[in-house]
Design an enzyme around this catalytic site. Structure first.
Site, PDB file in Angstrom:
ATOM      1  N   ASP A 114      -4.674  -9.926  -8.233  1.00 34.58           N
ATOM      2  CA  ASP A 114      -4.886  -8.934  -9.432  1.00 34.58           C
ATOM      3  C   ASP A 114      -3.753  -8.320 -10.010  1.00 34.58           C
ATOM      4  O   ASP A 114      -3.301  -8.427 -11.140  1.00 34.58           O
ATOM      5  CB  ASP A 114      -5.835  -8.142  -8.971  1.00 34.58           C
ATOM      6  CG  ASP A 114      -5.784  -7.505  -7.601  1.00 34.58           C
ATOM      7  OD1 ASP A 114      -4.850  -7.601  -7.078  1.00 34.58           O
ATOM      8  OD2 ASP A 114      -6.738  -6.675  -7.146  1.00 34.58           O
ATOM      9  N   ARG A 124       0.568   3.848  -3.135  1.00 33.84           N
ATOM     10  CA  ARG A 124      -0.019   5.138  -3.037  1.00 33.84           C
ATOM     11  C   ARG A 124       1.146   6.379  -2.872  1.00 33.84           C
ATOM     12  O   ARG A 124       1.011   7.223  -3.458  1.00 33.84           O
ATOM     13  CB  ARG A 124      -0.795   5.025  -1.897  1.00 33.84           C
ATOM     14  CG  ARG A 124      -1.975   3.865  -1.949  1.00 33.84           C
ATOM     15  CD  ARG A 124      -3.041   4.164  -0.916  1.00 33.84           C
ATOM     16  NE  ARG A 124      -3.874   3.012  -1.009  1.00 33.84           N
ATOM     17  CZ  ARG A 124      -5.136   2.713  -0.487  1.00 33.84           C
ATOM     18  NH1 ARG A 124      -5.819   4.031  -0.110  1.00 33.84           N
ATOM     19  NH2 ARG A 124      -5.678   1.631  -0.223  1.00 33.84           N
ATOM     20  N   GLU A 159       0.742  -1.147   0.386  1.00 39.04           N
ATOM     21  CA  GLU A 159       0.025  -0.159  -0.026  1.00 39.04           C
ATOM     22  C   GLU A 159       0.588   1.149   0.097  1.00 39.04           C
ATOM     23  O   GLU A 159       0.694   2.210  -0.631  1.00 39.04           O
ATOM     24  CB  GLU A 159      -0.978  -0.061   1.287  1.00 39.04           C
ATOM     25  CG  GLU A 159      -1.926  -1.173   1.245  1.00 39.04           C
ATOM     26  CD  GLU A 159      -3.251  -0.945   0.214  1.00 39.04           C
ATOM     27  OE1 GLU A 159      -3.247   0.140  -0.398  1.00 39.04           O
ATOM     28  OE2 GLU A 159      -3.870  -1.813  -0.109  1.00 39.04           O
TER      29      GLU A 159
END
Ligand code: DMJ
Length: 482
Positions: free
Chosen positions: A242, A113, A109
């Site tokens: 994914d 980000r 993360e």
């Protein structure tokens, strides 16, 4: 440096598309302003906004790093021409963004980000502070790779450098979608810092993966960083798997199509996915199921919907004249994901929808009915629009704008909802940072001129942060590694 030359300002261009398109883009800028101003008013400097409580929302994903919404939003502010807001965000980054934190963070993360957001802000604006901060943060993440195999831990204490995996992960494994979603950012970190270590860590992950046998050619979601062996044989193109597939394709594209190994890994994986996971419902909807040790669970996640855009982006390079097949697959997945929106009361899609028990593209379990402002369906529509110019994708994008305005907009920002099938949905009181980074950006790019961040020049990371293609003739990272 690939920067402003490839970034065309959008608003002057839209005149040629007519006033309707222009009005949609203006509406989208207003949405961004509403999200940003309320974050600023009620949660400035914290990670996210709770738009109903008008307080900050903290998430353990970032430990005590602050400012997720600011860093995630930087490039969207920039491309929407919100210059004053970009400037205040930059000033906050300069003065307050601090990585000397004691707590544990999610490496994935923080990478997608923060590192991704800073890199994009640097490439778009040329402001040195973003480059410096991105490299500083990248260096802080390096201890995560101190495992016997070099497959990184999921969690890292940035102060002590001690890592570990999620306690719920099969057999102490690292997660495919997490360690497989570092490549784009880390290649750029080597490019910008002149330090090959980042790229070397990525090439080592590749090596470990290529040494392993894959069940039916598929990549399980779990890999143990100590033993280098797969955990449970669960395979998903949604959560836990994914963006690993996304980054294989994009690694090849971002390398100016020189990274042949990534290309092969991507197309081989897609072939196995098509054989073992992709099915068609009785009603004719193509979907990507989840694979559990050879058994299929006939459910598709909202997260999985990004795959339509991925198949479309990869169609051009597909082997043996299968380009139109990849494009068809992309269009079918886009249609199915659109159906998951159309079949709800709010016209927003659930977290996961099923193709069993007599339903198609509908969530049946209460805990799968929520929508948290995710971008993946809109992301696919954006790629489909850019690559086909079929107006239905813009129409679907516009419907999403209207649904967001009707259901998710509240007086002090935007909120997710608990049940997309309810006419009076309950808000979850979180304005996710990816709403500003991804959802609003993809909506904007769907209506902009194609030469605003053209797909031939820019690769979007998993958080929609654009990174330039590293041209063959630029200082090659490969040379530095040698
Ligand atoms: C984003 O943070 C990224 O797209 C990530 O890869 C998975 N999904 C969320 C938003 O849904």
């Amino acid at each position: 440096m690939t920067t402003k030359s490839n970034l065309k300002r959008s608003v002057p261009c839209v005149a040629v598309f007519g006033s309707v398109v222009h009005n949609v883009m203006v509406a989208e800028i207003k949405m961004m302003k509403h999200a940003w101003e309320n974050y600023k008013r009620h949660a400035w400097g914290s990670n996210e906004l709770k738009p109903l409580s008008k307080q900050h929302h903290s998430s353990s994903l970032f430990g005590t790093i602050r400012g997720a919404t600011i860093v995630d939003a930087l490039d969207t502010l920039y491309i929407m021409g919100m210059h004053d807001e970009f400037k205040e965000a930059k000033e906050w980054v300069e003065k307050n963004l601090d990585f000397n934190v004691h707590a544990e963070v999610s490496v994935f993360e923080v990478n997608i980000r923060f590192v991704g957001g800073l890199l994009s802000a640097y490439y778009l604006s040329g402001e040195e502070v973003f480059r410096t901060k991105a490299v500083e943060l990248g260096e802080k993440l390096l201890p995560a790779f101190n495992t016997p195999t070099g497959i990184p831990w999921a969690l890292l204490n940035m102060k002590s450098g001690i890592g570990r995996n999620w306690p719920w992960a099969s057999g102490g494994s690292s997660i495919l979608a997490e360690f497989g979603t570092l490549h784009l950012e880390f290649m750029h970190l080597s490019q910008l810092s002149g330090n090959p270590v980042f790229a070397e860590k990525m090439m080592n992950i590749r090596k470990v993966l290529n040494r392993l046998d894959k069940p039916q050619g598929l990549y399980p979601n779990y890999l143990n960083p100590n033993s280098g062996q797969w955990g449970q044989h669960h395979v998903s193109v949604g959560g836990l798997g994914d963006s690993f597939y996304e980054y294989l394709l994009k690694a090849w594209l971002m390398s100016d199509k020189t990274d042949e190994e990534a290309r092969k890994m991507y197309y081989d994986a897609v072939q196995a996915i098509e054989t073992h996971l992709i099915r068609k419902s009785n009603g004719g909807l193509k979907y990507i199921a989840e694979w559990k040790g050879g058994l299929l669970e006939h459910k598709m996640g909202h997260l999985t919907c990004f795959a339509g855009g991925m198949f479309a982006l990869g169609a051009d390079g597909a082997p043996e004249e299968s380009s139109s097949h990849h494009m068809e697959l992309a269009a079918e997945i886009a249609q199915t994901c659109h159906e998951s929106y159309v079949r709800s009361a709010t016209k927003l899609g659930p977290e996961a929808f099923r193709f069993d028990g007599g339903v198609e593209a509908i969530a049946t379990r209460q805990n799968e009915k929520y929508y948290i402002l995710r971008p993946e369906v809109i992301e696919t529509h954006m790629y489909m629009w850019r690559l086909t110019h079929d107006p239905k994708y813009r129409q679907w994008g516009w419907e999403a704008v209207q649904a967001l305005e009707k259901t998710c907009r509240v007086a002090s920002g935007y909120s997710g909802i608990r049940d997309v099938y309810s006419n009076q949905p309950i808000h979850d009181d979180v304005q996710q940072s990816f709403f500003l980074a991804e959802t609003l950006k993809y909506l904007y790019l769907m209506f902009s001129d194609d030469d605003l961040l053209p797909l031939e020049h820019w690769i979007f990371n998993s958080e929609a942060h654009p990174l330039p293609i590293i041209r063959k003739d630029s200082q090659a990272i490969d040379n530095k590694i040698d």
